[in-house]
Design an enzyme around this catalytic site. Structure first.
Site, PDB file in Angstrom:
ATOM      1  N   HIS A 273      75.333   5.712-126.257  1.00  0.00           N
ATOM      2  CA  HIS A 273      74.737   7.539-126.911  1.00  0.00           C
ATOM      3  C   HIS A 273      75.931   8.263-127.319  1.00  0.00           C
ATOM      4  O   HIS A 273      75.190   9.207-128.738  1.00  0.00           O
ATOM      5  CB  HIS A 273      74.256   8.249-125.849  1.00  0.00           C
ATOM      6  CG  HIS A 273      73.176   8.024-124.930  1.00  0.00           C
ATOM      7  ND1 HIS A 273      72.828   8.522-123.823  1.00  0.00           N
ATOM      8  CD2 HIS A 273      71.879   7.306-125.258  1.00  0.00           C
ATOM      9  CE1 HIS A 273      71.605   7.550-123.391  1.00  0.00           C
ATOM     10  NE2 HIS A 273      70.824   7.447-124.381  1.00  0.00           N
ATOM     11  N   HIS A 402      64.987   0.046-131.853  1.00  0.00           N
ATOM     12  CA  HIS A 402      66.401   0.275-132.144  1.00  0.00           C
ATOM     13  C   HIS A 402      66.807  -0.348-132.917  1.00  0.00           C
ATOM     14  O   HIS A 402      67.738  -0.408-133.737  1.00  0.00           O
ATOM     15  CB  HIS A 402      67.130  -0.089-130.314  1.00  0.00           C
ATOM     16  CG  HIS A 402      67.179   1.041-129.680  1.00  0.00           C
ATOM     17  ND1 HIS A 402      67.829   2.598-129.455  1.00  0.00           N
ATOM     18  CD2 HIS A 402      66.612   1.502-128.653  1.00  0.00           C
ATOM     19  CE1 HIS A 402      67.490   3.410-128.891  1.00  0.00           C
ATOM     20  NE2 HIS A 402      67.133   2.881-128.346  1.00  0.00           N
TER      21      HIS A 402
END
Length: 425
Positions: A273, A402
């Protein structure tokens, strides 16, 4: 637009020995290397071909096993539907055949199946009988905004309707003006179900609001995204060794003892993250006109800390860290690697540094050796301790979002307006 996949074969890309994606022929930087760039585009098309098979007759999307066969259905989750819309808008930008069909199906499924006509908002999971899980998460609603924004960039006729609806829901139920952040979760009828507050949902809300700004030019999206990013790329990392705490109390105090769902809310910090936040921070800075300040330095601190903390000696990035940076969950997932690629590509577009180039190549080499399924398409989402595909946390190949971004964002000409820029490839 002719596809590079029509002229570059698997052998020409070096898929059998990794020689092209991980070792282009030229001595220059990989972002400019034509063989590397062609390889990225070819692998993006291979992924899209794999995920083409997810579309069902009822307009929903199956999750596919590693071999490309549908897994037993257990409810279609909101983030899966929305990410498919976003991914196929990217696919449309590179001329993938059938992308419009996938976008149309996803947009219709969002409006007719996920949208809660009784209470408003969007249901977390639906199945053939109706509501599978009526929880209403900021995380899921952020992805609805991302899907609507991407669809608007693609000129989809229903994008404005979806964007207006989800924007009203986000503003009414989730946005906390005093904090400049989004609340987390509600029951189907909008009764609070917890006092939990989370970084992850807010990070993805920033991603979606940047996309909304790009799609509409409306400044309030950029302003709100900036407020979220200020908390999680400046205030929180400065106070925590340039790591970003995941979990918070109702009054936005760090909750170091919280441990929830191991997929979405693991304890500690998540270096993947930090990498994702760094990329979004640079995107916001770019869309804001690149004002004078320390944004590039902050992005670099986030990236370098995450990579240093999380890189395993046998390759790949550990999933979570303890508050001081020690590895907690060492499992290796695909998405932190993809986010590292995206963040490093952004840094390299700003400044040519050897260390960034080294990391960019290291991550691609690992992905090519362990994560990319070169035979069937898609990326393996999880590896065991020996580096073989594993299925403890993730069923099949659950996500194109992703990995497709990792393959296409390095090809975009700048840090923002990626969907539009890809059309020039």
């Amino acid at each position: 637009m002719p596809y590079l996949s029509e002229t570059i074969t698997a052998e020409g890309w070096g898929l059998s020995d990794m020689s092209q994606i991980s070792d282009p022929a030229g001595a220059g930087r990989w972002l400019q290397d034509p063989v590397h760039r062609a390889g990225l585009l070819e692998n993006a098309h291979r992924q899209l071909r794999f995920f083409d098979r997810t579309l069902r007759d009822d307009g929903g999307f199956d999750v596919m096993n590693h071999d490309g066969t549908p897994l037993p259905r257990a409810g279609q989750e909101l983030h899966y539907t929305t990410r498919m819309v976003h991914a196929y808008v990217l696919g449309r930008a590179i001329g993938h055949p059938g992308a419009d069909r996938m976008i149309d199906a996803g947009m219709a499924f969002l409006w007719t199946r996920h949208r809660d006509a009784e209470h408003g908002g969007y249901l977390w999971s639906v199945d053939e009988t109706g509501v599978h899980d009526g929880l209403k998460l900021a995380y899921g609603h952020a992805f609805v905004l991302l899907a609507a924004s991407s669809a608007k960039l693609a000129g989809h006729p229903e994008a404005d309707r979806l964007m207006a609806d989800v924007a009203e829901v986000l503003d009414r139920h989730y946005w906390d003006e005093a904090a400049g952040l989004h609340r987390e979760e509600f029951a189907r009828d909008w009764q609070p179900v917890s006092t939990y507050r989370g970084m992850n949902a807010n990070m993805h809300s920033a991603e979606a609001m940047l996309a909304a700004f790009e799609a509409t030019g409306e400044a309030h999206w950029l302003e709100r995204a900036g407020r979220v990013l200020e908390v999680f790329t400046d205030r929180m990392p400065r106070a925590n060794g340039w790591r970003v705490p995941e979990h918070y109390t109702e009054d936005w105090q760090v909750d170091p003892d919280y441990a929830g769902d191991p997929m979405f809310r693991p304890a500690g910090t998540t270096p993947g993250h930090s990498l994702e936040l760094a990329r979004l921070l640079l995107q916001h800075w770019d869309l804001s006109g690149r004002p004078v300040g320390d944004v590039p330095d902050r992005a670099r601190r986030l990236v370098e800390t995450a990579l240093t903390d999380a890189w395993r000696v046998d390759g790949g990035l550990a999933y979570t860290l303890k508050p001081g940076g020690e590895v907690d969950i060492g499992d290796r997932y695909w998405w932190p690697v993809t986010e590292g690629i995206g963040a490093l590509a952004s840094l390299l577009k700003l400044e040519d540094r050897d260390r960034d180039e080294t990391w960019y190549r290291r991550l691609w080499r690992f992905a090519d050796a362990r994560l990319i399924d070169r035979e069937r398409g898609g990326w393996y989402p999880e590896l065991d301790d020996d580096g073989a595909p594993e299925g403890r946390q993730f069923r099949g190949k659950p996500d194109i979002y992703h990995a497709l971004q990792a393959e296409l964002y390095p090809l975009a000409p700048g840090l923002s307006r990626q969907v539009e820029g890809l059309g020039a490839l």
